[in-house]
Design an enzyme around this catalytic site. Sequence first.
Site, PDB file in Angstrom:
ATOM      1  N   ARG A 250      -5.079   4.004  -2.737  1.00  0.00           N
ATOM      2  CA  ARG A 250      -5.731   4.524  -3.948  1.00  0.00           C
ATOM      3  C   ARG A 250      -7.044   3.791  -4.214  1.00  0.00           C
ATOM      4  NH1 ARG A 250      -0.339   3.193  -7.230  1.00  0.00           N
ATOM      5  NH2 ARG A 250       0.471   3.447  -5.121  1.00  0.00           N
TER       6      ARG A 250
ATOM      7  N   LYS B 111       3.674  -6.510   4.148  1.00  0.00           N
ATOM      8  CA  LYS B 111       4.856  -5.676   4.382  1.00  0.00           C
ATOM      9  C   LYS B 111       5.853  -6.451   5.239  1.00  0.00           C
ATOM     10  CE  LYS B 111       2.634  -1.105   4.389  1.00  0.00           C
ATOM     11  NZ  LYS B 111       3.390  -0.522   3.265  1.00  0.00           N
TER      12      LYS B 111
HETATM   13  N1  BES Z   1       0.622   3.348   3.506  1.00  0.00           N
HETATM   14  C1  BES Z   1       1.584   3.038   2.531  1.00  0.00           C
HETATM   15  C2  BES Z   1       2.516   4.192   2.209  1.00  0.00           C
HETATM   16  C3  BES Z   1       3.434   4.620   3.321  1.00  0.00           C
HETATM   17  C4  BES Z   1       4.670   4.017   3.483  1.00  0.00           C
HETATM   18  C5  BES Z   1       3.073   5.634   4.177  1.00  0.00           C
HETATM   19  C6  BES Z   1       5.502   4.420   4.503  1.00  0.00           C
HETATM   20  C7  BES Z   1       3.921   6.048   5.196  1.00  0.00           C
HETATM   21  C8  BES Z   1       5.133   5.434   5.361  1.00  0.00           C
HETATM   22  C9  BES Z   1       0.900   2.615   1.235  1.00  0.00           C
HETATM   23  O1  BES Z   1      -0.319   1.968   1.388  1.00  0.00           O
HETATM   24  C10 BES Z   1       1.805   1.661   0.552  1.00  0.00           C
HETATM   25  O2  BES Z   1       2.030   0.612   1.083  1.00  0.00           O
HETATM   26  N2  BES Z   1       2.315   2.052  -0.608  1.00  0.00           N
HETATM   27  C11 BES Z   1       3.213   1.243  -1.337  1.00  0.00           C
HETATM   28  C12 BES Z   1       2.841   1.346  -2.789  1.00  0.00           C
HETATM   29  C13 BES Z   1       3.535   0.344  -3.667  1.00  0.00           C
HETATM   30  C14 BES Z   1       3.055  -1.045  -3.348  1.00  0.00           C
HETATM   31  C15 BES Z   1       3.256   0.709  -5.092  1.00  0.00           C
HETATM   32  C16 BES Z   1       4.624   1.766  -1.081  1.00  0.00           C
HETATM   33  O3  BES Z   1       4.795   2.973  -0.973  1.00  0.00           O
HETATM   34  O4  BES Z   1       5.527   0.946  -0.973  1.00  0.00           O
HETATM   35 MN    MN Z   2      -0.098  -0.109   1.659  1.00  0.00          MN
END
Ligand code: BES
Ligand code: MN
Length: 486
Positions: A337, A263
Amino acid sequence: MNILFTETSPANVRLIARIVNQGDALSDLDAALSDGAPAARFKGSAGQVFEGFVTDAGSLKRVAIAGAGEPDSGKRRLNVERAGAALMAKYLRSGETEMVLDLGHASFSGEEAAAALLGLRLRSWAYDDYRTKLAAEKKITLKTVHVIGAPEGTAQAWEIAQAVATGAEFTKKLITLPANILYPESFVALCEEAFAGTGAELTVLDEEQMGELGMGALLGVGQGSVRASRMLAIQWNGGKKGEAPTAFVGKGVTFDTGGISLKPPPGMEDMKWDMGGAGAVAGGMLSLVKRKAKANVVAVMGLVENMPDGNAIRPGDVLTTMSGQTVEVLNTDAEGRLVLCDALHWTQDVFKPSRIVDFATLTGAMIIALGHEYAGVFSNDDDLADQLMAAGTATGDKLWRLPIGPAYDKLIDSPIADIKNVGPRPAGSITAAQFLHRFIKKGTKWAHCDVAGMVFADKPGHTWDKGATGYGVRLIDQFVADNAEG
Ligand code: BES
Ligand code: MN
Ligand code: ZN
């Protein structure tokens, strides 16, 4: 916060509070207050607080009047709760150490009075342990609330509300603790402590046991971290013997860096909250256990840390899940997931639940869709979705339903494995739900709550300060009360 019931007001307390309904006359009060409140535009709307000072037998009294809105409002309990919470928000760090709260002014039922106290208690929670240099005037001072004028039935209703408060406080703590303190093993240890002596039964799987069970997806996420992964189950059998339990499953990513699909730095610290689903499930379970709910319930939490490392999973890797289905990992940041699919499969395998509700901070797209007002709910069963939404409306842990279906399912077919862990950009929250759905056995009622926008807040809310909200605990408690008990 000590909340004590007494018959008569302790004489030496300076702060005297009452809760009133919208439009109530304040004629029993000193003119400085009864005329002062309307002059300050106090109407008694829910959560409004007026403060005035009077001298009573030579000593100064600080008088607070909080509004509970219209008595016949459909949101009565939440409004009353707001009144209690607003008082706490104003006086928690006010310098006052004690408050007298007179509940005899708004013709409350016992349940409504307990709701006011629940509001007070929920809003009093704060975590200042790491603030060694907090200025004196910012420290918590209010320690005791003396309740007078409580209607009949308050004590019984308060017993139940206290269990819910205990659960919510536990969730807030789990969510607040930073990831160097809270990781899979310490999450388990805190649960062992919280549930000790309650009669709940805890089961913990270590990595070796999960490996034997074939949980390649969950273990794959954790393999870049020096922190060992864990699966935690908490069982409570307060219902009919042999009746299939209701299962709650939580995503417990104690920190989500994204892994190799790292990230960006701004805001990454928020990912200590990525165990918010597991936190909600643990606290929800604690509230049920504390009030000895007459239901069979199991909570399952998949606990991992998602880190980049020489041993971490890579984009393109194929993992084999406990269900036997294979997953192509296109993005290591879509890790929730992967954790949940093994947790969901194991839950169905071992506990044979009548229905499953999972909670997960699963997608950023959920926040784009619903902001911080509603969590999204996805379900293969209309009744289950309706029951959850009703519990959400009643408690303020609101849910909004979004669709799933075969057309979305096609978006996550993989050319090399059974399924890929990300779809295209559109409908990101739905394809995530669709992924989970592939791990639900035919005929099992299931709902998925994407709580990404709800577990923490950067502004204070009615019943929480900035930070952890405790979202989900009351939803779980209410859902079980309405649909699994009696
Ligand atoms: N934990 C995150 C989702 C999230 C983002 C929760 C911001 C709370 C605040 C999750 O694991 C994630 O990173 N999801 C990605 C999915 C994508 C790579 C398909 C996302 O939402 O960007
Ligand atoms: Mn994630
Ligand atoms: Zn995540």
